[in-house]
Design a protein around this motif. Structure first.
Motif, mmCIF file in Angstrom:
data_model
loop_
_atom_site.group_PDB
_atom_site.id
_atom_site.type_symbol
_atom_site.label_atom_id
_atom_site.label_comp_id
_atom_site.label_asym_id
_atom_site.label_seq_id
_atom_site.Cartn_x
_atom_site.Cartn_y
_atom_site.Cartn_z
ATOM 1 N N ASN A 268 0.885 -1.080 -0.043
ATOM 2 C CA ASN A 268 0.219 -0.122 0.042
ATOM 3 C C ASN A 268 0.609 1.286 0.078
ATOM 4 O O ASN A 268 0.639 2.178 -0.859
ATOM 5 N N SER A 269 1.814 1.381 0.794
ATOM 6 C CA SER A 269 2.765 2.654 0.780
ATOM 7 C C SER A 269 3.437 2.825 -0.369
ATOM 8 O O SER A 269 3.628 3.891 -1.125
ATOM 9 N N TYR A 270 3.883 1.354 -1.207
ATOM 10 C CA TYR A 270 4.669 1.770 -2.503
ATOM 11 C C TYR A 270 3.455 2.431 -3.597
ATOM 12 O O TYR A 270 3.857 3.280 -4.224
ATOM 13 N N LEU A 271 2.252 1.940 -3.315
ATOM 14 C CA LEU A 271 1.270 2.556 -4.198
ATOM 15 C C LEU A 271 1.005 4.013 -4.043
ATOM 16 O O LEU A 271 0.874 5.055 -4.647
ATOM 17 N N TYR A 272 0.995 4.350 -2.651
ATOM 18 C CA TYR A 272 0.654 5.856 -2.494
ATOM 19 C C TYR A 272 1.883 6.639 -2.672
ATOM 20 O O TYR A 272 1.747 7.901 -3.318
ATOM 21 N N LEU A 273 3.017 6.419 -2.537
ATOM 22 C CA LEU A 273 4.239 7.005 -2.933
ATOM 23 C C LEU A 273 4.479 7.109 -4.157
ATOM 24 O O LEU A 273 4.753 8.093 -5.018
ATOM 25 N N LEU A 274 4.097 6.009 -5.121
ATOM 26 C CA LEU A 274 4.080 6.153 -6.479
ATOM 27 C C LEU A 274 3.147 7.246 -7.280
ATOM 28 O O LEU A 274 3.475 8.062 -8.129
ATOM 29 N N LYS A 275 1.920 7.148 -6.530
ATOM 30 C CA LYS A 275 1.159 8.144 -7.089
ATOM 31 C C LYS A 275 1.364 9.671 -6.541
ATOM 32 O O LYS A 275 1.253 10.649 -7.387
ATOM 33 N N ALA A 276 1.847 9.806 -5.296
ATOM 34 C CA ALA A 276 2.459 11.191 -5.084
ATOM 35 C C ALA A 276 3.487 11.450 -5.939
ATOM 36 O O ALA A 276 3.596 12.819 -6.354
ATOM 37 N N MET A 277 4.537 10.642 -6.448
ATOM 38 C CA MET A 277 5.453 11.029 -7.457
ATOM 39 C C MET A 277 4.766 11.304 -8.799
ATOM 40 O O MET A 277 5.121 12.342 -9.314
ATOM 41 N N ASP A 278 3.830 10.587 -9.179
ATOM 42 C CA ASP A 278 3.220 10.936 -10.411
ATOM 43 C C ASP A 278 2.757 12.635 -10.313
ATOM 44 O O ASP A 278 2.618 13.135 -11.464
ATOM 45 N N THR A 279 1.984 12.878 -9.257
ATOM 46 C CA THR A 279 1.637 14.264 -9.206
ATOM 47 C C THR A 279 2.483 15.308 -9.031
ATOM 48 O O THR A 279 2.394 16.610 -9.129
ATOM 49 N N HIS A 280 3.881 14.954 -8.728
ATOM 50 C CA HIS A 280 5.003 15.884 -8.788
ATOM 51 C C HIS A 280 4.919 16.917 -9.672
ATOM 52 O O HIS A 280 5.228 16.490 -11.035
ATOM 53 N N ASP A 281 5.091 18.111 -9.559
ATOM 54 C CA ASP A 281 4.931 19.089 -10.508
ATOM 55 C C ASP A 281 5.050 20.556 -9.607
ATOM 56 O O ASP A 281 3.935 20.954 -9.153
ATOM 57 N N ILE A 282 6.249 20.940 -9.656
ATOM 58 C CA ILE A 282 6.240 22.326 -8.703
ATOM 59 C C ILE A 282 5.405 23.442 -9.423
ATOM 60 O O ILE A 282 5.138 24.479 -8.496
ATOM 61 N N GLY A 283 5.067 23.263 -10.492
ATOM 62 C CA GLY A 283 4.165 24.498 -11.077
ATOM 63 C C GLY A 283 2.713 24.086 -11.002
ATOM 64 O O GLY A 283 1.893 24.862 -11.177
ATOM 65 N N ARG A 284 2.110 22.980 -10.347
ATOM 66 C CA ARG A 284 1.029 22.460 -10.562
ATOM 67 C C ARG A 284 0.187 23.722 -9.374
ATOM 68 O O ARG A 284 0.591 23.780 -8.336
ATOM 69 N N GLY A 285 -0.713 24.318 -9.843
ATOM 70 C CA GLY A 285 -1.584 25.368 -9.150
ATOM 71 C C GLY A 285 -0.817 26.727 -9.006
ATOM 72 O O GLY A 285 -1.138 27.634 -8.058
ATOM 73 N N ARG A 286 0.404 26.751 -9.679
ATOM 74 C CA ARG A 286 1.244 27.855 -9.298
ATOM 75 C C ARG A 286 1.663 28.555 -10.560
ATOM 76 O O ARG A 286 2.631 29.461 -10.622
ATOM 77 N N GLY A 287 0.808 28.329 -11.652
ATOM 78 C CA GLY A 287 1.055 29.038 -13.109
ATOM 79 C C GLY A 287 2.433 28.433 -13.610
ATOM 80 O O GLY A 287 2.881 29.045 -14.681
ATOM 81 N N GLY A 288 2.596 27.179 -13.420
ATOM 82 C CA GLY A 288 3.760 26.571 -14.305
ATOM 83 C C GLY A 288 5.116 26.386 -13.573
ATOM 84 O O GLY A 288 5.376 27.291 -12.624
ATOM 85 N N TRP A 289 5.916 25.417 -13.862
ATOM 86 C CA TRP A 289 7.031 25.385 -13.264
ATOM 87 C C TRP A 289 8.171 26.292 -13.178
ATOM 88 O O TRP A 289 8.693 26.897 -12.237
ATOM 89 N N GLN A 290 8.120 27.260 -14.479
ATOM 90 C CA GLN A 290 8.951 28.378 -14.466
ATOM 91 C C GLN A 290 8.545 29.336 -13.395
ATOM 92 O O GLN A 290 9.418 30.237 -12.827
ATOM 93 N N GLN A 291 7.110 29.599 -13.319
ATOM 94 C CA GLN A 291 6.661 30.606 -12.285
ATOM 95 C C GLN A 291 6.990 30.062 -10.977
ATOM 96 O O GLN A 291 7.465 31.213 -10.009
ATOM 97 N N ALA A 292 6.794 28.900 -10.715
ATOM 98 C CA ALA A 292 7.132 28.425 -9.332
ATOM 99 C C ALA A 292 8.484 28.512 -8.947
ATOM 100 O O ALA A 292 8.879 28.611 -7.859
ATOM 101 N N ALA A 293 9.366 28.458 -9.616
ATOM 102 C CA ALA A 293 10.879 28.309 -9.675
ATOM 103 C C ALA A 293 11.298 30.007 -9.327
ATOM 104 O O ALA A 293 12.114 29.782 -8.605
ATOM 105 N N SER A 294 10.348 30.972 -9.604
ATOM 106 C CA SER A 294 10.738 32.238 -9.178
ATOM 107 C C SER A 294 10.549 32.499 -7.600
ATOM 108 O O SER A 294 11.081 33.501 -7.147
ATOM 109 N N ARG A 295 9.917 31.652 -6.889
ATOM 110 C CA ARG A 295 9.822 31.677 -5.517
ATOM 111 C C ARG A 295 10.639 31.180 -4.851
ATOM 112 O O ARG A 295 11.054 31.396 -3.440
ATOM 113 N N ILE A 296 11.703 30.239 -5.407
ATOM 114 C CA ILE A 296 12.763 29.859 -4.557
ATOM 115 C C ILE A 296 13.846 30.966 -4.495
ATOM 116 O O ILE A 296 14.134 31.872 -5.323
#
Length: 361
Positions: A268-296
């Protein structure tokens, strides 16, 4: 002059109480298991682990952790100079709250009823746990693969909490190619006869499915050149029977790795962590990854590894280029290795000095 107190290695759990997830779901009595090595009042470095890793980055003499050769007195990550902290991620199966944990509302194990989690949820839980441990600022955050995803999210979510970010073998979002392999691994578990909608017992785990999922992962973690060089079509038996027989050394190796994981990791942990990885996108809900990168805000030192199928090094280099365009400090180095994605777990002599140099700054 203040005398620092040395702590060789301490392990335990931190209860962070109630945690609201990105989805809005609230988990009660959340705990994170941790390992803490070094000096109690030295600058703190947070080490984030990969998919099947744990909080045991250093481990013990009898059972060394995955970075035992990286984190040593006077080493690449100097435990004489820093305190190094690593958490088992939220959703993991090595002491942190996850599918194996007891739901305080039902007094039964969550199993497949555990709520969906994201990398951002993992990072949020870590930040609260660090505060509980009395740490409000980090000298650095470092990790590879799923650990690298956490590093990037730390930079976006808590830009003033660290002096440096060191993401390894990662990209600002997970590629469709990597998601495809994760899907195959997921289906292997879900279609195992023992899956039982995630409500399996300790004696009837979906061993075959989890083992196969691990084999799929192993193929992607390392390069074809490495496999070809290591096994060279060596045979264990005649290749005339395709039913149960393992004819080639590579087949035996994958079978061993698959079965080995089932002894220490929860499906079960394997499945939950795989799905968390699938959704990895620092730009999700932040205007895209380029825009999110500007917060760093913290300087970023990134390492890519040649032959990495899952996290193309060129994408990480592009990310660093974007940081520089944003006026931020970023460095990128491509490590030449035949290990591919797994390069961040081996051959420390090739790249450990880069980490050491950056931490000394």
């Amino acid at each position: 002059m203040e005398v620092k107190t040395a702590v060789e290695r301490k392990t335990g759990t931190v209860n962070i109480g109630e945690l609201e997830l990105e989805s809005g779901t609230v988990i009660q009595e959340v705990e994170l298991a941790y390992e803490r090595v070094g000096l109690t009042d030295a600058p703190a470095i947070l080490v984030c682990h990969a998919l099947t890793g744990s909080q045991h980055a250093v481990g013990e003499k009898e059972m060394p952790g995955y970075w035992a050769d990286m984190i040593t007195p006077g080493g690449y990550i100097d435990s004489d100079r820093f305190q190094i902290i690593s958490f088992n991620v939220l959703g993991g199966c090595n002491g942190s709250t996850g599918p194996l944990s007891i739901d305080p509302r039902t007094e039964e194990a969550y199993q497949a009823k555990f709520p969906f989690i994201t990398v951002r949820d993992m990072v949020c839980a870590q930040q609260i746990a660090l505060e509980k441990l009395g740490i409000d600022h980090l000298a650095a955050v470092i990790g590879g693969s799923l650990g690298g995803m956490q590093v990037l999210e730390w930079g976006v979510m808590y830009p003033d909490k660290m002096d440096r970010l060191l993401p390894l073998a990662v990209t600002p979002y997970l590629t469709d190619y990597a998601i495809a392999f994760n899907n195959i691994a997921r289906l292997a578990i879900l279609r195992d006869p023992n899956w039982n909608n995630g409500n399996y017992t300790e004696g009837t785990i979906p061993e075959s499915g989890l083992s196969l999922a691990r084999m799929v992962g192993m193929i992607t973690y390392r390069s074809g050149d490495l496999f070809n060089e290591r096994f060279s079509r060596k045979q264990r038996a005649p290749a005339g029977n395709f039913h149960d027989e393992i004819a080639y050394e590579i087949e035996s190796y994958l079978d061993y790795q698959g079965k080995k994981l089932t002894k220490r990791f929860d499906a079960n942990s394997y499945l939950y962590l795989l799905k968390a990885m699938d959704t990895h996108d620092i730009g999700r809900g932040r205007g895209g990854w380029q825009q999110a990168a500007s917060r760093i805000e913290a300087p970023v030192t990134a390492l890519g590894y040649s032959g990495d199928l899952l996290f193309p090094p060129g994408s990480l280099e592009q990310f660093i280029h974007q940081l520089r365009q944003n006026g931020k400090e970023g460095k990128y180095t491509l490590i030449d290795t035949s290990f591919g994605h797994d390069g961040f777990l081996v051959e420390f002599e090739k790249w450990g000095s880069i980490i050491k140099s950056e931490l000394e700054h």
